[in-house]
Design an enzyme around this catalytic site. Structure first.
Site, PDB file in Angstrom:
ATOM      1  N   GLY A  43       0.776  -1.249   0.000  1.00 18.20           N
ATOM      2  CA  GLY A  43       0.000   0.000   0.000  1.00 18.20           C
ATOM      3  C   GLY A  43       0.800   1.287   0.000  1.00 18.20           C
ATOM      4  N   ASP A  99       0.721   3.473   4.397  1.00 14.48           N
ATOM      5  CA  ASP A  99      -0.306   4.110   3.569  1.00 14.48           C
ATOM      6  C   ASP A  99      -1.403   4.729   4.437  1.00 14.48           C
ATOM      7  OD1 ASP A  99      -1.206   1.616   4.429  1.00 14.48           O
ATOM      8  OD2 ASP A  99      -1.895   0.947   2.459  1.00 14.48           O
ATOM      9  N   ASP A 102      -5.600   2.579  10.358  1.00 13.19           N
ATOM     10  CA  ASP A 102      -7.024   2.340  10.561  1.00 13.19           C
ATOM     11  C   ASP A 102      -7.201   2.000  12.051  1.00 13.19           C
ATOM     12  OD1 ASP A 102      -9.691   1.681  10.236  1.00 13.19           O
ATOM     13  OD2 ASP A 102      -9.346  -0.048   8.979  1.00 13.19           O
ATOM     14  N   LYS A 130      -7.215   7.351   9.944  1.00 13.74           N
ATOM     15  CA  LYS A 130      -8.651   7.316  10.272  1.00 13.74           C
ATOM     16  C   LYS A 130      -8.763   7.406  11.789  1.00 13.74           C
ATOM     17  CE  LYS A 130     -10.145   4.115   6.631  1.00 13.74           C
ATOM     18  NZ  LYS A 130     -10.656   2.756   6.385  1.00 13.74           N
ATOM     19  N   PHE A 151     -13.955   3.199   3.560  1.00 17.00           N
ATOM     20  CA  PHE A 151     -12.909   2.504   2.824  1.00 17.00           C
ATOM     21  C   PHE A 151     -12.471   3.320   1.613  1.00 17.00           C
ATOM     22  CE2 PHE A 151     -11.022  -0.858   0.224  1.00 17.00           C
ATOM     23  CZ  PHE A 151     -10.231  -1.483   1.168  1.00 17.00           C
ATOM     24  N   ASP A 158      -5.613  -0.430  -2.315  1.00 16.55           N
ATOM     25  CA  ASP A 158      -6.370  -1.291  -3.223  1.00 16.55           C
ATOM     26  C   ASP A 158      -7.731  -1.698  -2.674  1.00 16.55           C
ATOM     27  OD1 ASP A 158      -5.396  -3.059  -1.140  1.00 16.55           O
ATOM     28  OD2 ASP A 158      -5.940  -4.721  -2.449  1.00 16.55           O
ATOM     29  N   ARG A 164      -4.802   0.494  -7.203  1.00 11.46           N
ATOM     30  CA  ARG A 164      -3.580   1.033  -6.596  1.00 11.46           C
ATOM     31  C   ARG A 164      -2.941   2.102  -7.478  1.00 11.46           C
ATOM     32  NH1 ARG A 164      -2.049  -2.239  -2.234  1.00 11.46           N
ATOM     33  NH2 ARG A 164      -2.385  -4.468  -2.458  1.00 11.46           N
TER      34      ARG A 164
HETATM   35  P1  5GP Z   1      -4.873  -1.329  10.693  1.00  8.71           P
HETATM   36  O1  5GP Z   1      -4.014  -2.435  11.210  1.00  8.71           O
HETATM   37  O2  5GP Z   1      -4.413   0.040  11.118  1.00  8.71           O
HETATM   38  O3  5GP Z   1      -6.317  -1.560  10.998  1.00  8.71           O
HETATM   39  O4  5GP Z   1      -4.837  -1.421   9.119  1.00  8.71           O
HETATM   40  C1  5GP Z   1      -3.779  -0.993   8.378  1.00  8.71           C
HETATM   41  C2  5GP Z   1      -3.802  -1.539   6.972  1.00  8.71           C
HETATM   42  O5  5GP Z   1      -5.118  -1.876   6.532  1.00  8.71           O
HETATM   43  C3  5GP Z   1      -3.327  -0.481   6.011  1.00  8.71           C
HETATM   44  O6  5GP Z   1      -1.923  -0.507   5.892  1.00  8.71           O
HETATM   45  C4  5GP Z   1      -4.042  -0.851   4.724  1.00  8.71           C
HETATM   46  O7  5GP Z   1      -3.305  -1.817   4.023  1.00  8.71           O
HETATM   47  C5  5GP Z   1      -5.348  -1.450   5.206  1.00  8.71           C
HETATM   48  N1  5GP Z   1      -6.436  -0.446   5.197  1.00  8.71           N
HETATM   49  C6  5GP Z   1      -6.979   0.187   6.260  1.00  8.71           C
HETATM   50  N2  5GP Z   1      -7.936   1.049   5.883  1.00  8.71           N
HETATM   51  C7  5GP Z   1      -8.001   0.965   4.536  1.00  8.71           C
HETATM   52  C8  5GP Z   1      -8.799   1.637   3.538  1.00  8.71           C
HETATM   53  O8  5GP Z   1      -9.656   2.503   3.793  1.00  8.71           O
HETATM   54  N3  5GP Z   1      -8.559   1.279   2.247  1.00  8.71           N
HETATM   55  C9  5GP Z   1      -7.622   0.349   1.892  1.00  8.71           C
HETATM   56  N4  5GP Z   1      -7.491   0.084   0.603  1.00  8.71           N
HETATM   57  N5  5GP Z   1      -6.859  -0.293   2.801  1.00  8.71           N
HETATM   58  C10 5GP Z   1      -7.030   0.018   4.101  1.00  8.71           C
END
Ligand code: 5GP
Length: 178
Positions: A43, A99, A102, A130, A151, A158, A164
């Site tokens: 990402g 990237d 979340d 976020k 999302f 992606d 991407r």
């Molecule tokens: P976390 O562990 O913080 O929940 O998630 C991190 C990873 O989830 C990011 O590096 C990304 O790859 C994916 N991710 C989280 N939110 C999104 C989103 O809104 N869109 C996309 N495409 N990937 C996301």
């Protein structure tokens, strides 16, 4: 691909201006420190490449691949390292380039993993955040933009490995998920 988007939320010019701002700040903060910039695949690839081209001081680069959501849009919270870095980070300044943050679980895992190798410092750089979705306290040292709890795709991000290569960030139409 543009037709699959309900809207563009951050356009190409706005992204590039922000990337320049972050690069300028990193160039200032790390002058004389030769940091290792670690790109989290896949990402952060587009962001990291644009960022390092704009950094005006000597740096090293490395790559790490971690498991993502698979083809889903929800975080599993389970992080798997698919490819580790090759550099010895002991005693080095490292900057992790992500990237999007979340839940924050991926970065927490990566941060703790690197901490064990005794780097001189660890800083986190994420293009997107976020804040409403965080499940843990996480400090982002260099941040591009806050986004809502929806999302997003494009500029490295992606949905089922698609979108991407869009140069901007947008939200998909509902029907694409069906
Ligand atoms: P976390 O562990 O913080 O929940 O998630 C991190 C990873 O989830 C990011 O590096 C990304 O790859 C994916 N991710 C989280 N939110 C999104 C989103 O809104 N869109 C996309 N495409 N990937 C996301």
């Amino acid at each position: 691909m543009r037709n699959d988007l309900a809207k563009i939320i951050i356009d190409e010019e706005t992204i590039q201006e922000k990337v320049q701002e972050i690069a300028d700040q990193i160039s200032k903060d790390y002058k004389g420190k030769n940091p290792i910039v670690i790109c989290i695949l896949r990402g952060a690839a587009l962001f990291a490449v644009d960022l390092i081209k704009k950094i005006a001081i000597p740096i090293e680069i490395d790559f790490m691949a971690v498991s993502s959501y698979g083809d889903s849009t929800k975080s599993s919270g389970v992080v798997q390292i698919k490819k580790d870095i090759d550099s010895d980070i002991t005693g080095r300044h490292i900057i992790i380039v992500e990237d999007i943050v979340d839940t924050g679980l991926t970065l927490k895992y990566i941060d703790e993993y690197y901490e064990k190798h005794n780097p001189k410092s660890i800083k986190i750089c994420s293009l997107l955040d976020k804040p409403e979705a965080h499940e843990i306290d996480i400090e982002i040292d260099y941040k591009g933009f806050d986004v809502g709890n929806e999302f997003v795709v494009g500029y490295g991000l992606d949905y089922a490995q698609k979108y991407r290569n869009l140069p901007y960030i947008g939200i998909l139409k509902e029907e694409i998920y069906k």
